[in-house]
Design a protein around this motif. Structure first.
Motif, PDB file in Angstrom:
ATOM      1  N   ASP A 184      -4.626  -4.701  -2.343  1.00  0.00           N
ATOM      2  CA  ASP A 184      -3.688  -5.707  -2.091  1.00  0.00           C
ATOM      3  C   ASP A 184      -2.334  -5.194  -2.561  1.00  0.00           C
ATOM      4  O   ASP A 184      -1.007  -5.544  -2.022  1.00  0.00           O
ATOM      5  CB  ASP A 184      -4.037  -6.880  -2.694  1.00  0.00           C
ATOM      6  CG  ASP A 184      -5.064  -7.510  -2.026  1.00  0.00           C
ATOM      7  OD1 ASP A 184      -5.433  -7.375  -0.687  1.00  0.00           O
ATOM      8  OD2 ASP A 184      -5.971  -8.397  -2.633  1.00  0.00           O
ATOM      9  N   THR A 185      -2.144  -4.432  -3.696  1.00  0.00           N
ATOM     10  CA  THR A 185      -1.180  -4.016  -4.356  1.00  0.00           C
ATOM     11  C   THR A 185      -0.368  -2.778  -3.423  1.00  0.00           C
ATOM     12  O   THR A 185       0.822  -2.843  -3.417  1.00  0.00           O
ATOM     13  CB  THR A 185      -1.551  -3.237  -5.826  1.00  0.00           C
ATOM     14  OG1 THR A 185      -1.905  -4.291  -6.572  1.00  0.00           O
ATOM     15  CG2 THR A 185      -0.291  -2.702  -6.317  1.00  0.00           C
ATOM     16  N   PHE A 186      -1.237  -1.893  -2.771  1.00  0.00           N
ATOM     17  CA  PHE A 186      -0.608  -1.145  -1.930  1.00  0.00           C
ATOM     18  C   PHE A 186       0.117  -1.852  -0.671  1.00  0.00           C
ATOM     19  O   PHE A 186       1.147  -1.306  -0.430  1.00  0.00           O
ATOM     20  CB  PHE A 186      -1.730  -0.059  -1.438  1.00  0.00           C
ATOM     21  CG  PHE A 186      -1.161   0.785  -0.395  1.00  0.00           C
ATOM     22  CD1 PHE A 186      -0.935   1.911  -0.843  1.00  0.00           C
ATOM     23  CD2 PHE A 186      -1.303   0.359   0.865  1.00  0.00           C
ATOM     24  CE1 PHE A 186      -0.577   2.993   0.207  1.00  0.00           C
ATOM     25  CE2 PHE A 186      -0.887   1.560   1.784  1.00  0.00           C
ATOM     26  CZ  PHE A 186      -0.320   2.443   1.444  1.00  0.00           C
ATOM     27  N   ILE A 187      -0.427  -2.597  -0.165  1.00  0.00           N
ATOM     28  CA  ILE A 187       0.174  -3.543   1.088  1.00  0.00           C
ATOM     29  C   ILE A 187       1.269  -4.179   0.569  1.00  0.00           C
ATOM     30  O   ILE A 187       2.091  -4.231   1.371  1.00  0.00           O
ATOM     31  CB  ILE A 187      -1.017  -4.310   1.501  1.00  0.00           C
ATOM     32  CG1 ILE A 187      -2.318  -3.480   2.214  1.00  0.00           C
ATOM     33  CG2 ILE A 187      -0.426  -5.181   2.532  1.00  0.00           C
ATOM     34  CD1 ILE A 187      -3.275  -4.302   2.835  1.00  0.00           C
ATOM     35  N   ARG A 188       1.083  -4.967  -0.341  1.00  0.00           N
ATOM     36  CA  ARG A 188       2.403  -5.727  -0.792  1.00  0.00           C
ATOM     37  C   ARG A 188       3.441  -4.902  -1.266  1.00  0.00           C
ATOM     38  O   ARG A 188       4.539  -5.131  -0.672  1.00  0.00           O
ATOM     39  CB  ARG A 188       1.652  -6.737  -2.062  1.00  0.00           C
ATOM     40  CG  ARG A 188       3.034  -7.606  -2.323  1.00  0.00           C
ATOM     41  CD  ARG A 188       1.906  -8.345  -3.597  1.00  0.00           C
ATOM     42  NE  ARG A 188       1.907  -7.832  -4.676  1.00  0.00           N
ATOM     43  CZ  ARG A 188       0.680  -7.550  -5.248  1.00  0.00           C
ATOM     44  NH1 ARG A 188      -0.497  -8.191  -4.400  1.00  0.00           N
ATOM     45  NH2 ARG A 188       0.578  -6.835  -6.279  1.00  0.00           N
ATOM     46  N   ARG A 189       3.384  -4.074  -1.884  1.00  0.00           N
ATOM     47  CA  ARG A 189       4.503  -3.225  -2.201  1.00  0.00           C
ATOM     48  C   ARG A 189       5.012  -2.305  -1.179  1.00  0.00           C
ATOM     49  O   ARG A 189       6.334  -1.928  -0.988  1.00  0.00           O
ATOM     50  CB  ARG A 189       4.292  -2.316  -3.503  1.00  0.00           C
ATOM     51  CG  ARG A 189       4.047  -3.219  -4.663  1.00  0.00           C
ATOM     52  CD  ARG A 189       3.753  -2.603  -6.181  1.00  0.00           C
ATOM     53  NE  ARG A 189       3.350  -3.490  -7.209  1.00  0.00           N
ATOM     54  CZ  ARG A 189       2.535  -3.307  -8.259  1.00  0.00           C
ATOM     55  NH1 ARG A 189       2.209  -1.978  -8.411  1.00  0.00           N
ATOM     56  NH2 ARG A 189       2.498  -3.945  -9.230  1.00  0.00           N
ATOM     57  N   THR A 190       4.269  -1.905  -0.353  1.00  0.00           N
ATOM     58  CA  THR A 190       4.707  -1.039   0.922  1.00  0.00           C
ATOM     59  C   THR A 190       5.462  -1.988   1.557  1.00  0.00           C
ATOM     60  O   THR A 190       6.592  -1.529   2.104  1.00  0.00           O
ATOM     61  CB  THR A 190       3.501  -0.459   1.636  1.00  0.00           C
ATOM     62  OG1 THR A 190       2.634   0.318   0.659  1.00  0.00           O
ATOM     63  CG2 THR A 190       4.087   0.197   2.714  1.00  0.00           C
ATOM     64  N   ILE A 191       5.107  -3.277   1.938  1.00  0.00           N
ATOM     65  CA  ILE A 191       6.013  -4.272   2.463  1.00  0.00           C
ATOM     66  C   ILE A 191       7.216  -4.453   1.827  1.00  0.00           C
ATOM     67  O   ILE A 191       8.285  -4.503   2.535  1.00  0.00           O
ATOM     68  CB  ILE A 191       5.205  -5.440   2.672  1.00  0.00           C
ATOM     69  CG1 ILE A 191       3.796  -5.227   3.703  1.00  0.00           C
ATOM     70  CG2 ILE A 191       5.952  -6.656   3.427  1.00  0.00           C
ATOM     71  CD1 ILE A 191       2.997  -6.365   3.735  1.00  0.00           C
ATOM     72  N   ALA A 192       7.181  -4.820   0.802  1.00  0.00           N
ATOM     73  CA  ALA A 192       8.367  -5.054  -0.246  1.00  0.00           C
ATOM     74  C   ALA A 192       9.320  -3.756   0.138  1.00  0.00           C
ATOM     75  O   ALA A 192      10.511  -4.224   0.261  1.00  0.00           O
ATOM     76  CB  ALA A 192       7.947  -5.062  -1.637  1.00  0.00           C
ATOM     77  N   ILE A 193       9.092  -2.658   0.168  1.00  0.00           N
ATOM     78  CA  ILE A 193       9.761  -1.344   0.385  1.00  0.00           C
ATOM     79  C   ILE A 193      10.613  -1.192   1.513  1.00  0.00           C
ATOM     80  O   ILE A 193      11.643  -1.065   1.639  1.00  0.00           O
ATOM     81  CB  ILE A 193       9.233  -0.210  -0.198  1.00  0.00           C
ATOM     82  CG1 ILE A 193       8.841  -0.161  -1.946  1.00  0.00           C
ATOM     83  CG2 ILE A 193      10.031   0.983   0.204  1.00  0.00           C
ATOM     84  CD1 ILE A 193       8.145   0.868  -2.459  1.00  0.00           C
ATOM     85  N   ASN A 194       9.430  -1.605   2.438  1.00  0.00           N
ATOM     86  CA  ASN A 194       9.696  -1.226   3.908  1.00  0.00           C
ATOM     87  C   ASN A 194       9.884  -2.645   4.821  1.00  0.00           C
ATOM     88  O   ASN A 194       9.422  -2.781   5.906  1.00  0.00           O
ATOM     89  CB  ASN A 194       8.700  -0.293   4.535  1.00  0.00           C
ATOM     90  CG  ASN A 194       9.104   0.448   5.577  1.00  0.00           C
ATOM     91  OD1 ASN A 194      10.113   0.266   6.073  1.00  0.00           O
ATOM     92  ND2 ASN A 194       8.213   1.535   5.909  1.00  0.00           N
ATOM     93  N   THR A 195      10.474  -3.479   4.267  1.00  0.00           N
ATOM     94  CA  THR A 195      10.360  -4.806   4.782  1.00  0.00           C
ATOM     95  C   THR A 195      10.996  -4.975   6.328  1.00  0.00           C
ATOM     96  O   THR A 195      10.708  -5.432   6.953  1.00  0.00           O
ATOM     97  CB  THR A 195      11.533  -5.762   3.900  1.00  0.00           C
ATOM     98  OG1 THR A 195      10.908  -5.844   2.782  1.00  0.00           O
ATOM     99  CG2 THR A 195      11.459  -7.283   4.341  1.00  0.00           C
ATOM    100  N   TYR A 196      12.137  -4.101   6.590  1.00  0.00           N
ATOM    101  CA  TYR A 196      12.607  -4.307   7.873  1.00  0.00           C
ATOM    102  C   TYR A 196      12.121  -3.593   9.050  1.00  0.00           C
ATOM    103  O   TYR A 196      12.512  -3.638  10.081  1.00  0.00           O
ATOM    104  CB  TYR A 196      14.246  -3.863   7.794  1.00  0.00           C
ATOM    105  CG  TYR A 196      14.898  -4.787   6.599  1.00  0.00           C
ATOM    106  CD1 TYR A 196      15.119  -6.125   6.998  1.00  0.00           C
ATOM    107  CD2 TYR A 196      15.324  -4.301   5.391  1.00  0.00           C
ATOM    108  CE1 TYR A 196      15.771  -6.835   6.106  1.00  0.00           C
ATOM    109  CE2 TYR A 196      15.926  -4.703   4.485  1.00  0.00           C
ATOM    110  CZ  TYR A 196      16.016  -6.274   4.763  1.00  0.00           C
ATOM    111  OH  TYR A 196      16.780  -6.825   3.982  1.00  0.00           O
ATOM    112  N   GLN A 197      11.211  -2.671   8.780  1.00  0.00           N
ATOM    113  CA  GLN A 197      10.285  -1.870   9.866  1.00  0.00           C
ATOM    114  C   GLN A 197       9.468  -2.995  10.714  1.00  0.00           C
ATOM    115  O   GLN A 197       8.789  -3.839   9.941  1.00  0.00           O
ATOM    116  CB  GLN A 197       9.603  -0.714   9.208  1.00  0.00           C
ATOM    117  CG  GLN A 197       8.956   0.046  10.358  1.00  0.00           C
ATOM    118  CD  GLN A 197       8.482   1.223  10.074  1.00  0.00           C
ATOM    119  OE1 GLN A 197       7.439   2.011  10.434  1.00  0.00           O
ATOM    120  NE2 GLN A 197       9.082   1.980   8.805  1.00  0.00           N
ATOM    121  N   ASP A 198       9.391  -2.623  11.968  1.00  0.00           N
ATOM    122  CA  ASP A 198       8.251  -3.435  12.542  1.00  0.00           C
ATOM    123  C   ASP A 198       6.832  -3.408  12.231  1.00  0.00           C
ATOM    124  O   ASP A 198       6.387  -2.330  12.071  1.00  0.00           O
ATOM    125  CB  ASP A 198       8.548  -3.270  14.130  1.00  0.00           C
ATOM    126  CG  ASP A 198       9.944  -3.836  14.756  1.00  0.00           C
ATOM    127  OD1 ASP A 198      10.508  -4.432  14.261  1.00  0.00           O
ATOM    128  OD2 ASP A 198      10.325  -3.043  15.680  1.00  0.00           O
TER     129      ASP A 198
END
Length: 308
Positions: free
Chosen positions: A217-231
């Motif tokens: 969950d941590t991996f997914i959540r923070r990857t999303i946070a950093i790369n928010t604008y990618q489809d």
């Protein structure tokens, strides 16, 4: 390298065309014993820090590797896995065997020779990359100055290994290694680790939790946070993590990744470096970040969602 001019990457860090390699013919002959291509460029690194020969040499070599890895990251974020050879042949690429062959045929008949040739270098795609790179030196000056400040900090920051820059150096090493990796399963693991090395911290969980859903969950959540604008960033992060986890636990990867994992990871790493540069007052020079940085990443993700 596909270049035809010298390029200054950062103050004190340049790519220098070497028509005279300062090596005599016998030395060049020994150098070429393990190489397919003759060298034509050096990475020139200068520092004014007073240090011992050993310290300065070690730091210069690390700065050189970081410079190469940044160029590989930029190549990966531009072309993805489609042209994975990269924009140059590194001095550490010492594998001279570019031809493979085997004999095969119908039982009882003469075996035929089957050959294939593969160079870890594509001149045409490399020239394309360097054209784009030189154009972006003026259009994306701020990003380039930030990225190539990392090798400069390796040279000039005595506390570099304690700083956020140390995390970035390791992540770039994993990313460049993944880009050069030929085995697909190993490539996926290395790509995932390139991201993990930037977003997982000792303060997150105990060692017993390392393979739990919390870690995922941590991996997914923070990857999303950093790369928010990618489809489709969430689905990509989930797929990459699941593939990495499956491989790491001994299961074969039954199907390939459905997206360009090199492009996704390289973009995420570069975005993470940009985010880290705004952390507190010192950016990537900050030390003692283990507790504050995780929350900073997640707060950034929430702010990006609100803006969207």
């Amino acid at each position: 390298m596909g270049l035809d001019k010298n390029v200054e990457l950062y103050q004190g860090i340049s790519l220098i065309n070497e028509s005279d390699l300062s090596l005599d013919d016998k030395s060049v002959e020994k150098y070429m014993h393990t190489r397919t291509f003759k060298p034509n460029y050096n990475i020139n690194i200068l520092s004014n820090v007073k240090a011992s020969y050993k310290y300065s040499t070690d730091r210069a070599m690390r700065a050189k590797e970081a410079t190469i890895n940044i160029l590989q990251a930029l190549h990966g974020s531009t072309f993805g896995n489609a042209e994975s050879e990269g924009p140059f042949v590194k001095d550490s690429d010492r594998q001279p065997h570019y031809m493979t062959f085997f004999l095969a045929g119908i039982r009882g008949r003469e075996l035929t020779d089957n050959r294939s040739y593969h160079f870890n270098y594509n001149k045409k795609s490399s020239e394309k990359f360097w054209d784009l790179f030189e154009n972006s030196l003026s259009s994306e000056t701020k990003l380039h100055n930030l990225l190539f400040s990392v090798p400069d900090k390796i040279l000039n920051n005595a506390d570099f290994d304690k700083s956020l820059g140390g995390l970035i150096e390791r992540s770039l090493r994993w990313l460049a290694d993944a880009i050069n990796e030929q085995n697909n399963e190993t490539k996926i693991v290395k790509l995932a680790v390139a991201i993990e090395s930037l977003i997982n911290f000792k303060s997150d969980s105990k060692r017993s939790d390392i393979d739990s859903d919390r870690f995922k969950d941590t991996f997914i959540r923070r990857t999303i946070a950093i790369n928010t604008y990618q489809d489709n960033v969430e689905s990509k992060a989930i797929e990459l993590y699941n593939a990495r986890s499956s491989i790491a636990h001994g299961s074969p990867l039954k199907k390939g990744i459905s997206f360009d994992a090199v492009l996704f990871t390289a973009t995420t790493v570069i975005l993470a470096i940009q985010l880290f540069s705004t952390f507190k007052s010192k950016g990537i020079d900050e030390i003692g970040f283990d507790k504050a940085l995780p929350q900073y990443i997640e707060d950034f993700g929430q702010l990006s969602i609100q803006k969207t």
